[in-house]
Design an enzyme around this catalytic site. Structure first.
Site, PDB file in Angstrom:
ATOM      1  N   SER A  13       0.796  -1.243   0.000  1.00  0.00           N
ATOM      2  CA  SER A  13       0.000   0.000   0.000  1.00  0.00           C
ATOM      3  C   SER A  13       0.819   1.278   0.000  1.00  0.00           C
ATOM      4  CB  SER A  13      -0.931   0.018   1.203  1.00  0.00           C
ATOM      5  OG  SER A  13      -2.035  -0.792   0.935  1.00  0.00           O
ATOM      6  N   LYS A  49       0.379   3.510  -2.861  1.00  0.00           N
ATOM      7  CA  LYS A  49      -0.802   4.386  -2.946  1.00  0.00           C
ATOM      8  C   LYS A  49      -0.442   5.876  -2.823  1.00  0.00           C
ATOM      9  CE  LYS A  49      -3.643   0.567  -1.384  1.00  0.00           C
ATOM     10  NZ  LYS A  49      -4.358  -0.132  -0.320  1.00  0.00           N
ATOM     11  N   TYR A  98      -3.858  -2.350 -10.254  1.00  0.00           N
ATOM     12  CA  TYR A  98      -3.752  -2.175  -8.792  1.00  0.00           C
ATOM     13  C   TYR A  98      -2.865  -3.261  -8.167  1.00  0.00           C
ATOM     14  CZ  TYR A  98      -5.090  -2.353  -3.874  1.00  0.00           C
ATOM     15  OH  TYR A  98      -5.048  -2.411  -2.501  1.00  0.00           O
ATOM     16  N   TYR A 128      -4.535   3.211   8.091  1.00  0.00           N
ATOM     17  CA  TYR A 128      -5.855   2.576   8.288  1.00  0.00           C
ATOM     18  C   TYR A 128      -6.421   2.979   9.635  1.00  0.00           C
ATOM     19  CZ  TYR A 128      -3.519  -0.058   4.669  1.00  0.00           C
ATOM     20  OH  TYR A 128      -2.815  -0.400   3.560  1.00  0.00           O
ATOM     21  N   VAL A 145       1.175  -3.764   3.796  1.00  0.00           N
ATOM     22  CA  VAL A 145       1.144  -5.070   4.466  1.00  0.00           C
ATOM     23  C   VAL A 145       2.403  -5.912   4.207  1.00  0.00           C
ATOM     24  CG1 VAL A 145      -1.365  -5.261   4.690  1.00  0.00           C
ATOM     25  CG2 VAL A 145      -0.239  -6.159   2.647  1.00  0.00           C
TER      26      VAL A 145
HETATM   27  N1  GLU Z   1      -2.278  -5.217  -2.138  1.00  0.00           N
HETATM   28  C1  GLU Z   1      -2.775  -5.183  -0.784  1.00  0.00           C
HETATM   29  C2  GLU Z   1      -4.272  -5.387  -0.778  1.00  0.00           C
HETATM   30  O1  GLU Z   1      -4.933  -4.801  -1.577  1.00  0.00           O
HETATM   31  C3  GLU Z   1      -2.408  -3.880  -0.162  1.00  0.00           C
HETATM   32  C4  GLU Z   1      -2.862  -3.786   1.267  1.00  0.00           C
HETATM   33  C5  GLU Z   1      -1.911  -2.997   2.130  1.00  0.00           C
HETATM   34  O2  GLU Z   1      -0.714  -2.946   1.936  1.00  0.00           O
HETATM   35  O3  GLU Z   1      -2.410  -2.431   3.093  1.00  0.00           O
HETATM   36  O4  GLU Z   1      -4.818  -6.111   0.002  1.00  0.00           O
END
Ligand code: GLU
Length: 319
Positions: free
Chosen positions: A74, A77, A201, A253, A271
């Site tokens: 993530s 992002k 994505y 988050y 993650v």
């Molecule tokens: N590719 C992961 C997902 O979409 C990213 C989640 C993350 O890093 O928080 O679940």
């Protein structure tokens, strides 16, 4: 380059602190749990720890596994948000909000009440909507190439690649993200075929970078939108400030409040166990420790950043 004595002192203090933090993390037994919902991520060694700090004077202080590439997940992002804002400007905010969600990263609950418009660009739904904006007018391969080249340009490193095994692993098992994307599509929030948007994505989440590469890539956010070494403007200062603001409020988050409370820096976790953080006006930081806490953020990564920020007096809320 000749340095003033005070600059040398500050640099050696930064080196000392970075090495001390890495040593302290290496000795800790509490490491959190490696993400296993993407099967390929479950194979990563939980004892890894890396840290790199790129300051605004062109120095990098790094320690531990700072040159080992990991799945940025993530953290990508932050960079896709930067690209999408470059493409459509403030119109982006019609497709995604900018409020903290108070929900887990893959939550679907708010989407129904809010008619398919995700709370912010850093929860999965929001990042999928942002990816859809970048994809529009391109083939998936071109959009992905644009994202990867952007990372290579920012880090000044053409060796950065996508870990295809991680992308394929998530593509096989990403049912929750498929649900989020289909749900948004039903509200007209996604404009491209769902499979195309998700393909881009999953692949940008699977970009592999080391802490050093990531800290270098993020320097524009600690330096009013400009690469401190080349002076090249990546974004306007106002946009850099706003991206930092969204990282502070939404970057972890449902653990975003706790991160601000303890670390006091804008940051974004993934993650894969990485956290990218910004000390505005001072430095761009990347840490990596694969074990996660209950909110899905790197357990030791957060503790390391708390120690670094405290020792350097970098909290944006005061020394
Ligand atoms: N590719 C992961 C997902 O979409 C990213 C989640 C993350 O890093 O928080 O679940």
């Amino acid at each position: 380059m000749t340095r003033m004595p005070t600059e040398d002192t500050a640099l050696s203090q930064l080196h000392d602190v970075v090495h001390e933090v890495a040593d302290a993390m290496r000795r800790r037994a509490d490491r959190g749990a490696v993400a296993d919902y993407i099967p390929e991520l479950a194979t990563v060694d939980p004892s890894a720890f890396g840290i790199a700090v790129a300051d605004n004077d062109g120095n990098v202080a790094a320690a531990g596994d700072c040159d080992v590439p990991f799945s940025i997940q993530s953290i990508s992002k932050v960079f896709t948000l930067t690209l999408a804002l470059g493409k459509v400007g403030d119109n982006l905010w019609r497709r995604v909000g900018r409020e903290p969600s108070g929900s887990p990263f893959n939550s679907i609950v708010q989407l129904e009440n809010e008619r398919g418009v995700p709370r912010n660009p850093f929860i999965n739904a929001g990042a999928i909507a942002v990816t859809d904006v970048i994809l529009s007018g391109h083939q998936p391969r071109e959009a992905l190439g644009e994202i990867l080249r952007f990372m290579q340009f920012l880090a000044n490193d053409k060796a950065i690649t996508i870990d295809k095994a991680v992308a394929a692993s998530e593509q096989r098992t990403g049912f929750r993200n498929m649900a989020l994307a289909n749900y948004m599509k039903s509200f007209g929030v996604l404009t491209n075929p769902v499979d195309f948007t998700l393909g881009v994505y999953f692949h940008h989440c699977a970009i592999a970078m080391s802490c050093r590469q990531l800290a270098l890539a993020g320097r524009f956010l600690s330096h009013s939108g400009k690469n401190p070494e080349t002076g090249i403007a990546v974004v306007h200062a106002e946009r850099a400030r706003r991206i930092n603001a969204i990282m502070l409020t939404c970057g972890h988050y449902d653990g975003s409040g706790e991160f601000a409370f303890r670390v006091g820096l804008p940051g974004k976790s993934g993650v894969g166990g990485g956290i990218f953080a910004v000390a505005p006006g001072k430095a761009s930081i990347a840490v990596w420790s694969p074990g996660l806490d209950a909110a899905g953020n790197s357990h030791l990564g957060r503790i390391a950043l708390e120690a670094l920020s405290k020792r350097m007096g970098w909290s944006i809320f005061g020394a």
